[in-house]
Motif scaffolding. Structure first.
Motif, PDB file in Angstrom:
ATOM      1  N   ILE A  11      64.300  93.139  44.459  1.00  0.00           N
ATOM      2  CA  ILE A  11      63.547  94.937  44.495  1.00  0.00           C
ATOM      3  C   ILE A  11      63.399  95.289  43.142  1.00  0.00           C
ATOM      4  O   ILE A  11      62.759  95.972  42.472  1.00  0.00           O
ATOM      5  CB  ILE A  11      64.038  95.779  45.154  1.00  0.00           C
ATOM      6  N   SER A  34      55.052 106.218  52.465  1.00  0.00           N
ATOM      7  CA  SER A  34      55.255 104.983  52.471  1.00  0.00           C
ATOM      8  C   SER A  34      53.827 104.714  52.172  1.00  0.00           C
ATOM      9  O   SER A  34      53.232 103.494  51.972  1.00  0.00           O
ATOM     10  CB  SER A  34      56.178 103.791  53.409  1.00  0.00           C
ATOM     11  N   ARG A  84      49.342 102.026  50.628  1.00  0.00           N
ATOM     12  CA  ARG A  84      50.303 102.254  51.480  1.00  0.00           C
ATOM     13  C   ARG A  84      51.004 101.158  50.445  1.00  0.00           C
ATOM     14  O   ARG A  84      50.579  99.911  50.032  1.00  0.00           O
ATOM     15  CB  ARG A  84      50.886 101.833  52.977  1.00  0.00           C
ATOM     16  N   VAL A  86      53.657  97.890  49.962  1.00  0.00           N
ATOM     17  CA  VAL A  86      52.713  96.532  50.492  1.00  0.00           C
ATOM     18  C   VAL A  86      54.269  96.584  51.240  1.00  0.00           C
ATOM     19  O   VAL A  86      54.618  95.808  52.653  1.00  0.00           O
ATOM     20  CB  VAL A  86      53.238  94.915  49.379  1.00  0.00           C
ATOM     21  N   HIS A  87      55.934  96.608  50.827  1.00  0.00           N
ATOM     22  CA  HIS A  87      57.154  97.000  51.683  1.00  0.00           C
ATOM     23  C   HIS A  87      57.545  98.556  51.947  1.00  0.00           C
ATOM     24  O   HIS A  87      57.512  98.676  50.034  1.00  0.00           O
ATOM     25  CB  HIS A  87      57.483  95.936  51.634  1.00  0.00           C
ATOM     26  N   VAL A  88      58.129  98.943  53.058  1.00  0.00           N
ATOM     27  CA  VAL A  88      58.176 100.649  52.650  1.00  0.00           C
ATOM     28  C   VAL A  88      60.177 100.490  51.527  1.00  0.00           C
ATOM     29  O   VAL A  88      60.188 101.532  50.952  1.00  0.00           O
ATOM     30  CB  VAL A  88      59.075 100.416  54.130  1.00  0.00           C
ATOM     31  N   LEU A  89      61.134  99.191  51.884  1.00  0.00           N
ATOM     32  CA  LEU A  89      61.473  98.820  50.476  1.00  0.00           C
ATOM     33  C   LEU A  89      60.915  99.339  49.117  1.00  0.00           C
ATOM     34  O   LEU A  89      61.933  99.936  48.599  1.00  0.00           O
ATOM     35  CB  LEU A  89      62.812  97.771  51.022  1.00  0.00           C
ATOM     36  N   TYR A  90      59.847  98.803  49.422  1.00  0.00           N
ATOM     37  CA  TYR A  90      59.436  99.275  47.583  1.00  0.00           C
ATOM     38  C   TYR A  90      59.523 100.779  46.856  1.00  0.00           C
ATOM     39  O   TYR A  90      60.204 101.146  46.112  1.00  0.00           O
ATOM     40  CB  TYR A  90      58.550  98.998  47.202  1.00  0.00           C
ATOM     41  N   GLN A  91      59.037 101.354  48.481  1.00  0.00           N
ATOM     42  CA  GLN A  91      58.876 103.202  48.263  1.00  0.00           C
ATOM     43  C   GLN A  91      60.501 103.720  48.336  1.00  0.00           C
ATOM     44  O   GLN A  91      60.625 104.858  48.051  1.00  0.00           O
ATOM     45  CB  GLN A  91      58.143 103.256  49.502  1.00  0.00           C
TER      46      GLN A  91
END
Length: 588
Positions: A11, A34, A84, A86-91
């Motif tokens: 990430i 997100s 949104r 693409v993956h909440v981990l980015y947020q």
């Protein structure tokens, strides 16, 4: 959450590919969540909307950080693209990279941008705004929006969410200095919390009682606050459900005084309604009927919304429910059922889950008291189906107990009796004691039907002790009659007839004092049967004919049918005796 090093590294490497401007843009977006809006990001960063949309399109196409989900228009007319991550981990990673001060500043900026976009409809975004202002350390605004958010979800009967939001609002309120403004917000939060806790847990839940008592204290500090009636209603329901009737009387007096002072039409309905409930369970049925009629006379359908602002149930429907029970005990079974049908019609016009659940519960209870088991069960099945969609608190708990007793009356097996015992024990474990004397009496009668007299007598003794301890006397006549039935079945042969007769006479005396004609009829029928067995048929006929002759309705009910059948038997025996001049005793 803790991530594996390999995932975290991946990430971080992907985020490192961003330019400084794109990193700043996505970091601002991560503050909204997100899912985020291009228009909000543009306002927060003071950028042109077209530029932000172009950069987001590139971040989607080239880097696959975000994904466009829809186009929309805010209430103030601002156009926006909804994205949104693409993956909440980015947020999560972008948000976590912010320093505390910068995070608070951006949170406030995003909240203010959303307020502009929503305009006069900002209350619909209260949940999001509350969280942003909380992170922005603007606790006054956060508390206000948590209150609005809690009210929003409570209005759609999402009471579990309302409890969570109200508690978060109270937490942030504690971070504010003590001011009238803080008290104002806390009052609203405590009331919302209390009513939602009653729906989720129980009217007897200590947390609900604490919330309402704090609300009452705040109202008294602030002076002349119209929400005092809501606080009093909550406190009253807490003590009432715990069978603390003396405390309930004091609250009724305060409500009555407040109603007369303010001349508020809703309060003028609420005060006699609470009085009717207290008097009913204390066994003063005549007074309960007078208060109930007063509440119904003052009720208006246009008060529906106002009712729900001070109670978790429509007070007009609640009044009909309470009055129906009273009418049945007074000997007006047909009127009680008619009131139930009227309540159902009113609930159908403006469906409200708790009010509708109250109608199903009340109708099922009255039908059960009339021993129409199948019809009663159908009403409880409606209640249980409704409870699958909404939290109904003690309405569901009472329904489970009543339905279990109904089943045990029909088939008094070990399994059905155990189910009834567990349902009653579950109520007591929650602190619910209202109507407990009636539940114990019914359980004792089921024991009698099953031939388990020792357990029945033990339970009836507990019911009588509870009558004296709580002052809940509305079922006292039935308790004494059922004790007589138990003694007659399992007492010592030499004394059981005399002991049973004493219990039946006590039941009749109590019923007459309370004007509980239905219970007087039941006790008189039991005593007449005993006298019939003893050969005292003239006295039995005269006594039963007197009470039977009082009734003007309800002749299709089991109680009156049984009394009529016994009267016909006695009449035949009296006629035969007059013919032969001999009165034979029927063996016991």
């Amino acid at each position: 959450r803790e991530l594996p090093e390999s995932v975290r590294g991946m990430i971080e490497r992907k985020i490192a590919q961003l330019s400084e401007d794109d990193h700043k843009l996505l970091t601002a977006a991560s503050v909204q969540g997100s899912e985020f809006d291009s228009a909000v990001v543009a306002q927060v960063l003071s950028l042109d909307a077209d530029e932000v949309e172009e950069r987001l399109e590139k971040l989607e196409r080239v880097f696959a950080f975000v994904r466009l989900t829809s186009e929309a228009e805010f209430p103030n007319g601002t156009l926006t693209l909804k994205y949104r991550f693409v993956h909440v981990l980015y947020q999560n990673a972008l948000y976590a990279s912010l320093r505390a001060t910068h995070k608070a500043t951006l949170s406030r900026d995003v909240a203010q941008a959303l307020e502009v976009c929503y305009g006069e409809q900002r209350a619909s975004a209260a949940n999001e705004l509350a969280a942003l202002y909380e992170m922005g350390r603007d606790y006054a605004q956060a508390a206000a929006y948590f209150l609005q958010a809690a009210r929003n979800v409570a209005q759609i009967n999402a009471h579990r969410e309302a409890v969570q939001l109200a508690r978060r609002g109270l937490e942030v309120s504690l971070k504010l200095p003590e001011t009238p403004e803080r008290d104002e917000r806390e009052l609203g939060l405590q009331l919302t919390l209390g009513f939602s806790l009653q729906s989720v847990l129980s009217w007897a839940a200590p947390e609900a009682g604490a919330a309402f008592n704090r609300a009452r204290q705040l109202c008294e500090q602030m002076g002349d606050d119209p929400r005092l009636c809501a606080a009093l209603s909550g406190v009253a329901s807490y003590h009432f459900i715990r069978a603390e009737y003396e405390t309930g009387q004091g609250l009724c007096e305060q409500m009555q005084h407040l109603a007369e002072q303010s001349d508020d039409p809703v309060l003028l309905v609420m005060a006699p309604l609470w009085w009717a409930g207290v008097r009913h369970f204390q066994g003063d049925l005549v007074s309960a009927r007078q208060y109930g009629e007063r509440a119904l006379a003052l009720d208006r359908r246009e008060y529906h919304e106002a009712y729900l602002s001070i109670s978790n149930e429509d007070l007009g429907i609640h009044a009909r429910r309470t009055h129906g029970f009273c009418l049945w005990m007074l000997g007006y079974a047909d009127q009680a059922l008619a009131l139930g049908r009227e309540s159902m019609m009113l609930a159908g016009r403006s469906p409200h889950p708790f009010s509708l659940g109250g109608i199903y519960h009340a109708t099922g209870s009255v039908l059960g008291l009339l021993r129409d088991w199948q019809s009663s069960r159908k009403e409880y099945e409606k209640l249980f189906a409704l409870a699958e969609e909404y939290d109904l608190g003690d309405l569901l708990n009472y329904g489970l107990a009543n339905n279990a007793l109904n089943l045990a009356y029909q088939e008094p097996t070990e399994a059905t009796i155990e189910q009834a015992k567990q349902a009653i024990a579950s109520l007591r474990a929650k602190g619910v004691m209202l109507r407990m004397t009636g539940f114990l009496a019914s359980l004792s009668e089921v024991f009698w039907l099953a031939g388990r007299c020792a357990e029945g007598l033990e339970t009836i003794a507990e019911a009588l002790a509870l009558v004296e301890r709580t002052g809940e006397r509305y079922w006292e006549a039935e308790i004494r009659r059922i004790k007589g039935e138990l003694l007659l079945k399992c007492g010592l042969r030499s004394t059981r007839g005399a002991e049973a007769e004493r219990c039946y006479r006590q039941a009749i005396e109590v019923a007459r004092q309370q004007s509980a004609k239905t219970f007087e009829l039941r006790a008189a029928t039991s005593l007449a049967r005993l006298w019939q067995q003893q050969g005292r048929i003239f006295a039995a006929q005269q006594m039963l004919a007197d009470i039977y002759g009082w009734f003007t309705e309800g002749f299709a009910t089991v109680d009156l049918k049984e009394a009529k059948t016994l009267l016909e038997e006695l009449h035949q025996q009296v006629t035969a005796t007059q013919t032969t001049g001999v009165c034979k005793s029927i063996p016991s």
